[in-house]
Design a protein around this motif. Structure first.
Motif, PDB file in Angstrom:
ATOM      1  N   ALA A   1      44.824  61.001  39.707  1.00  0.00           N
ATOM      2  CA  ALA A   1      43.994  61.061  40.910  1.00  0.00           C
ATOM      3  C   ALA A   1      42.716  60.257  40.692  1.00  0.00           C
ATOM      4  CB  ALA A   1      43.649  62.512  41.223  1.00  0.00           C
ATOM      5  N   LEU A   2      42.158  59.722  41.769  1.00  0.00           N
ATOM      6  CA  LEU A   2      40.920  58.944  41.659  1.00  0.00           C
ATOM      7  C   LEU A   2      39.785  59.803  41.111  1.00  0.00           C
ATOM      8  CD1 LEU A   2      40.973  56.747  44.891  1.00  0.00           C
ATOM      9  CD2 LEU A   2      41.170  55.988  42.518  1.00  0.00           C
ATOM     10  N   ALA A   3      39.800  61.098  41.404  1.00  0.00           N
ATOM     11  CA  ALA A   3      38.771  61.973  40.846  1.00  0.00           C
ATOM     12  C   ALA A   3      38.840  61.967  39.325  1.00  0.00           C
ATOM     13  CB  ALA A   3      38.952  63.391  41.387  1.00  0.00           C
ATOM     14  N   ASP A   4      40.056  61.974  38.767  1.00  0.00           N
ATOM     15  CA  ASP A   4      40.214  61.934  37.317  1.00  0.00           C
ATOM     16  C   ASP A   4      39.705  60.617  36.747  1.00  0.00           C
ATOM     17  OD1 ASP A   4      41.408  64.461  37.309  1.00  0.00           O
ATOM     18  OD2 ASP A   4      43.387  63.608  37.685  1.00  0.00           O
ATOM     19  N   VAL A   5      39.993  59.516  37.443  1.00  0.00           N
ATOM     20  CA  VAL A   5      39.522  58.200  36.993  1.00  0.00           C
ATOM     21  C   VAL A   5      37.999  58.165  36.968  1.00  0.00           C
ATOM     22  CG1 VAL A   5      39.485  55.736  37.534  1.00  0.00           C
ATOM     23  CG2 VAL A   5      41.609  57.028  37.796  1.00  0.00           C
ATOM     24  N   CYS A   6      37.375  58.706  38.010  1.00  0.00           N
ATOM     25  CA  CYS A   6      35.912  58.727  38.070  1.00  0.00           C
ATOM     26  C   CYS A   6      35.332  59.534  36.920  1.00  0.00           C
ATOM     27  CB  CYS A   6      35.467  59.304  39.420  1.00  0.00           C
ATOM     28  SG  CYS A   6      33.672  59.390  39.615  1.00  0.00           S
ATOM     29  N   ARG A   7      35.897  60.710  36.679  1.00  0.00           N
ATOM     30  CA  ARG A   7      35.385  61.556  35.596  1.00  0.00           C
ATOM     31  C   ARG A   7      35.561  60.884  34.239  1.00  0.00           C
ATOM     32  NH1 ARG A   7      38.351  65.560  38.712  1.00  0.00           N
ATOM     33  NH2 ARG A   7      36.881  66.735  40.014  1.00  0.00           N
ATOM     34  N   LEU A   8      36.730  60.275  34.019  1.00  0.00           N
ATOM     35  CA  LEU A   8      36.964  59.583  32.751  1.00  0.00           C
ATOM     36  C   LEU A   8      36.019  58.404  32.578  1.00  0.00           C
ATOM     37  CD1 LEU A   8      40.872  59.613  32.597  1.00  0.00           C
ATOM     38  CD2 LEU A   8      39.327  60.753  30.999  1.00  0.00           C
ATOM     39  N   ASP A   9      35.774  57.655  33.638  1.00  0.00           N
ATOM     40  CA  ASP A   9      34.879  56.504  33.583  1.00  0.00           C
ATOM     41  C   ASP A   9      33.495  56.930  33.103  1.00  0.00           C
ATOM     42  OD1 ASP A   9      34.367  53.755  33.922  1.00  0.00           O
ATOM     43  OD2 ASP A   9      33.551  54.081  35.926  1.00  0.00           O
ATOM     44  N   THR A  10      33.020  58.041  33.635  1.00  0.00           N
ATOM     45  CA  THR A  10      31.705  58.556  33.251  1.00  0.00           C
ATOM     46  C   THR A  10      31.715  59.126  31.836  1.00  0.00           C
ATOM     47  OG1 THR A  10      31.028  59.036  35.516  1.00  0.00           O
ATOM     48  CG2 THR A  10      29.983  60.332  33.769  1.00  0.00           C
ATOM     49  N   ARG A  11      32.707  59.938  31.510  1.00  0.00           N
ATOM     50  CA  ARG A  11      32.734  60.590  30.193  1.00  0.00           C
ATOM     51  C   ARG A  11      32.923  59.575  29.073  1.00  0.00           C
ATOM     52  NH1 ARG A  11      37.289  64.840  31.065  1.00  0.00           N
ATOM     53  NH2 ARG A  11      36.728  65.606  28.977  1.00  0.00           N
TER      54      ARG A  11
END
Length: 389
Positions: A55-65
């Motif tokens: 999901a795009l939400a997962d991509v966003c979280r991974l990008d930040t982390r």
């Protein structure tokens, strides 16, 4: 950077000095620091990689982390290796997808938002190296081939550089022909996938090649694995865990599912050695300088020596760059070239339409002032004595 094994983040520090009058870029290593990804981050990253749905939400979280993890290690590298005097950070990021169809790369995605690194360190950050080469028709890999050319050019015979990460890649520099570079296939990717599954997730890799050393290569399974069409594609070619992942391994085992674990790992280790040697043999390599995590696997290196059949296998230490840090140093050089307005790809190796300035620059805390481009780009890389006290 973090490679296709996505087990840790590495930061190498160096001092770079380019003197246009002699065309040499001098690199003085200052050392490397490395930290494993936090366990929860590595788990979430593994669960988001192809062929898993994301999901795009997962991509966003991974990008930040991932960006925060890179930023923390960059701060540590500046403090411990540069004594707080770093001027530039180059970030490869974490590759999560390499879009390849019909032998052409259409896109590539690396996560690890550079703004987090710039905010943590206060320094400008060069990132997003691969995309420009892809936009120019290239494979976006192996970008380290430019540094290999600078290191190997002028050596006798046909020198080659080999990096064994999750995926293995080579650069070959014939004296009277154009250089060639490409991904040969799985480095540690399938070995790691097998060990992880066989151990129920307890182990991430075959430490010291112990499992492979205790097993016997199953020739029938090896023959099946060698039918993979990727190995017959012309160079330049590139691949990743989009192809060589746990599901790929399961789908190829068939009637060999009951193999003893050590025999399976031995066979996959031989597969890596065989595909590397098969790639190098037609190019007439006379010496091979290896780097990457695979160099720490003595069973793999022994199999590779046997497969190379007389071609001398050496390590990048003999060129002055530690095997574990060579790719990190390479991207430091690429970041330096971008900051100075110089191309960072080798078009003949990646397939790009021509030399290109790579990446984007995220400013640090101070106003960004770019140095004037030198009149000529460096053509060779000289590694100086280790600069650590």
């Amino acid at each position: 950077m973090s490679g296709t094994s996505y087990d840790a983040v590495d930061a190498a520090a160096c001092d770079l000095d380019h003197r246009p009058e002699d065309g040499v870029l001098r690199l003085t290593p200052l050392g490397m620091v490395s930290e494993p990804y936090p366990a929860d981050l590595r788990t979430d990253l593994a669960q988001a990689l192809p062929p898993a749905p994301t999901a795009l939400a997962d991509v966003c979280r991974l990008d930040t982390r991932i960006g925060r993890a890179f930023g923390r290690l960059a701060v540590r590298a500046d403090r411990e290796l540069c004594r707080g005097r770093a001027e530039l950070v180059a970030s490869h990021g974490q590759t999560v997808y390499h879009w390849v169809a019909d032998g052409q790369v259409h896109g590539t995605l690396q996560l690890g938002e550079p703004a987090w690194i710039a905010e943590a360190t206060g320094h400008p950050v060069v990132s997003g190296f691969r995309t420009r080469d892809v936009a120019a028709g290239g494979q976006g890999a192996p970008l380290v081939s430019l540094i290999d050319l600078m290191l190997l050019r002028g050596r006798p015979g046909v020198p080659a550089a080999l990096n064994i990460g999750g995926i293995a890649n080579v650069t070959v520099v014939p004296p009277q022909a154009d250089p060639v570079a490409f991904d040969t296939g799985p480095g540690n990717a399938l070995i790691d996938a097998a060990v992880h599954e066989l151990s129920g997730g307890r182990l991430a890799f075959d430490e010291d090649g112990a499992l492979a050393a205790a097993g016997r290569v199953h020739e029938g399974l090896l023959r099946r694995l060698l039918t993979e069409p990727y190995y017959r594609l012309p160079a330049p070619r590139t691949t990743g865990k989009e192809l060589f992942h746990q599901g790929y391994l399961r789908s190829h085992l068939g009637e060999f599912r009951q193999l003893p674990p050590q025999d399976l790992v031995a066979t996959l280790t031989r597969l890596t050695a065989r595909t590397v040697a098969d790639a190098l043999r037609p190019l007439g390599a006379t010496e091979v300088f290896a780097s990457g995590g695979g160099v720490r696997n003595p069973t793999l290196t022994a199999m590779l020596r046997a497969e190379l059949a007389g071609t001398r296998l050496r390590t990048s230490e003999e060129l002055g760059l530690p095997a574990a840090a060579k790719e990190a140093y390479a991207f430091a050089v690429l970041g330096y070239l971008t900051l100075h307005g110089l191309p960072g790809n080798a078009p003949g190796c990646t397939g790009a339409a021509g030399p290109r300035l790579l990446g984007s620059i995220t400013p640090g805390r101070r106003p960004l002032r770019l140095p004037a481009p030198p009149p000529t780009a460096p053509h060779s890389l000289s590694v100086q004595a280790d600069g650590r006290c």
